[in-house]
Scaffold this active site. Structure first.
Site, PDB file in Angstrom:
ATOM      1  NE  ARG A  95      -1.834  -2.147   2.382  1.00 22.63           N
ATOM      2  CZ  ARG A  95      -1.863  -2.945   2.034  1.00 22.63           C
ATOM      3  NH1 ARG A  95      -3.177  -3.905   1.517  1.00 22.63           N
ATOM      4  NH2 ARG A  95      -1.175  -4.758   2.539  1.00 22.63           N
ATOM      5  CB  THR A  96       3.436   2.542   2.364  1.00 22.67           C
ATOM      6  OG1 THR A  96       2.555   2.227   3.454  1.00 22.67           O
ATOM      7  CG2 THR A  96       3.662   4.149   3.535  1.00 22.67           C
TER       8      THR A  96
ATOM      9  NE  ARG B 145       6.979   0.950   5.203  1.00 27.44           N
ATOM     10  CZ  ARG B 145       5.968   0.385   5.346  1.00 27.44           C
ATOM     11  NH1 ARG B 145       6.195  -1.412   4.317  1.00 27.44           N
ATOM     12  NH2 ARG B 145       4.625   1.856   5.276  1.00 27.44           N
TER      13      ARG B 145
ATOM     14  CG  HIS C  61       3.557   4.750   8.673  1.00 30.51           C
ATOM     15  ND1 HIS C  61       3.042   5.304   7.598  1.00 30.51           N
ATOM     16  CD2 HIS C  61       3.435   3.045   8.264  1.00 30.51           C
ATOM     17  CE1 HIS C  61       2.776   4.103   6.068  1.00 30.51           C
ATOM     18  NE2 HIS C  61       2.997   2.964   6.584  1.00 30.51           N
TER      19      HIS C  61
ATOM     20  CE  LYS D 153      27.651  -3.157  -6.023  1.00 29.37           C
ATOM     21  NZ  LYS D 153      27.427  -2.330  -7.208  1.00 29.37           N
TER      22      LYS D 153
HETATM   23  C1  NCD Z   1       1.696  -1.089   8.471  1.00 27.09           C
HETATM   24  C2  NCD Z   1       3.563  -0.435   8.663  1.00 27.09           C
HETATM   25  O1  NCD Z   1       3.968  -1.148   7.105  1.00 27.09           O
HETATM   26  O2  NCD Z   1       2.923  -0.301   9.213  1.00 27.09           O
HETATM   27  N1  NCD Z   1       1.822  -1.073   6.662  1.00 27.09           N
HETATM   28  C3  NCD Z   1       0.962  -0.132   6.112  1.00 27.09           C
HETATM   29  O3  NCD Z   1       2.211   0.639   5.594  1.00 27.09           O
HETATM   30  N2  NCD Z   1      -0.444  -0.109   5.615  1.00 27.09           N
HETATM   31  C4  NCD Z   1       0.954  -2.085   9.002  1.00 27.09           C
HETATM   32  C5  NCD Z   1       2.059  -3.025   9.547  1.00 27.09           C
HETATM   33  O4  NCD Z   1       2.410  -3.582   8.299  1.00 27.09           O
HETATM   34  O5  NCD Z   1       0.809  -4.173  10.027  1.00 27.09           O
END
Ligand code: NCD
Length: 337
Positions: free
Chosen positions: A57-58, A107, A135, A86
């Site tokens: 999703r993100t 991320r 997040h 590396k």
């Molecule tokens: C979440 C995350 O990655 O923190 N997912 C997301 O970004 N929608 C929650 C999760 O992974 O459980």
């Protein structure tokens, strides 16, 4: 808060005025996200998308949001496909990548890593999740969803009653959402988790200092009664020493239709940042809720696109030019539900 040119690393950067500004830009993005209109306002701009942890999703919604504004996305996923494998430092990676991009979303599995990267970046960086820490864009889309779901029920964000359920220790989405809720007044918050996976004390303290009533409990039934929103979360298996350790907690709090009917007020909204763990031993949010109209999880994930479009538009300072660069769409996609 000034958006133009800023990094978005923590939800603590936001005040209520910034949240309102972002939400009103997000509202204006809806026709573009729904493909009723298109815009080329970011024509020529490049998003550097770096996801060193699994993401569906993100990653895709940040990329789609940038594309919907007319920009291009260059992406690397996983350490194995990056020079970090590396031995390259975050500093060097940031110096290099920021020469290729106008804005970066990242991320990474370590807390604080995105801030470290941002300090060396020449362009704005958005935190797409740093370890168990934060997040921020998820918290913003969660709050936007809560506001939309409650509209028409004569309930608002002030005075909201919300239960957060599951892995509150490692779940970065609930950390950021709690910090964001601290901006509002008179909330009743129940935190339902196993003792070992309680919300970090500093987050609870921040909620209490904001004047909210906070109940910490291990009892799902009591925790989800008398609330407007149940926000369920997955056991963050990847943060545990072993899968076996995560198994101790997996499946401990299961919300399904019968638990919902027996305990929740009618019309309680059900949210989850997703992914929900649909494996046999987990099922924190059962698929038998899929036909429940109060299950907001897919409206919530859809809202990720408009919120991320709004973040890009404000950070790159084009929010007032979107309309000027807009036009009709040439294609038709039938959306069935
Ligand atoms: C979440 C995350 O990655 O923190 N997912 C997301 O970004 N929608 C929650 C999760 O992974 O459980």
């Amino acid at each position: 808060m000034r958006f133009a040119g800023s990094h978005v690393l923590s939800i603590s950067q936001f005040d209520r005025a910034a949240v309102e500004q972002l939400f009103s830009v997000a509202d204006a993005m809806r026709p573009f996200a729904h493909r009723e209109q298109m815009t080329r306002v970011l024509d020529g701009a490049i998003l550097g998308s770096m996801f060193f942890e699994p993401s569906t999703r993100t990653r895709i919604s940040f990329g789609s949001a940038f594309n919907l504004l007319g920009g291009e996305v260059r992406e690397t996923t996983g350490f194995e496909h990056s020079a970090i494998a590396k031995g390259e430092s975050l500093y060097d990676t940031a110096r290099v990548l920021s020469g290729y991009s106008d804005i970066i979303v990242m991320r990474h599995p370590e807390d604080g890593s995105v801030a470290e990267f941002a300090a060396a970046s020449r362009v704005p960086v958005i935190n797409g999740g740093d370890g168990a820490n934060e997040h921020p864009s998820q918290a913003l889309l969660d709050l936007y969803t809560i506001r939309l779901e409650l509209a028409g029920r004569s309930r608002g964000l002030d005075g909201l009653r919300i239960a957060m359920v599951g892995d509150l220790r490692y779940g970065r989405t609930v950390h950021s959402l709690s910090k964001l809720l601290s901006l509002f007044t008179g909330l009743q918050i129940s935190l339902v988790s196993p003792e070992a996976l309680r919300m970090p004390a500093e987050v609870v303290d921040e909620l209490r200092s904001a004047g909210h009533q906070v109940l910490e409990t291990e009892a799902l039934e009591a925790g989800i009664a008398d609330v407007d929103i149940v926000y369920s979360t997955r056991i963050q298996e990847e943060r545990f020493a072993s899968r076996e350790e995560a198994d101790i907690y997996r499946g401990r709090f299961r919300l399904n239709q019968s638990v919902y009917t027996a305990n929740c007020e009618p019309n309680t909204v059900i949210m989850h940042p997703l992914p929900r763990d649909s494996r046999e031993g987990a099922r924190e949010l059962d698929v038998d809720l899929n036909d429940n109209p109060n299950l907001a999880i897919f409206r919530q994930s859809d809202n990720g696109v408009v919120i991320r479009m709004a973040l890009f538009a404000l950070i790159l300072d084009v929010a007032d030019q979107v309309e000027k660069h807009s036009g009709p769409v040439n294609w038709f996609t039938e959306r069935r539900f």
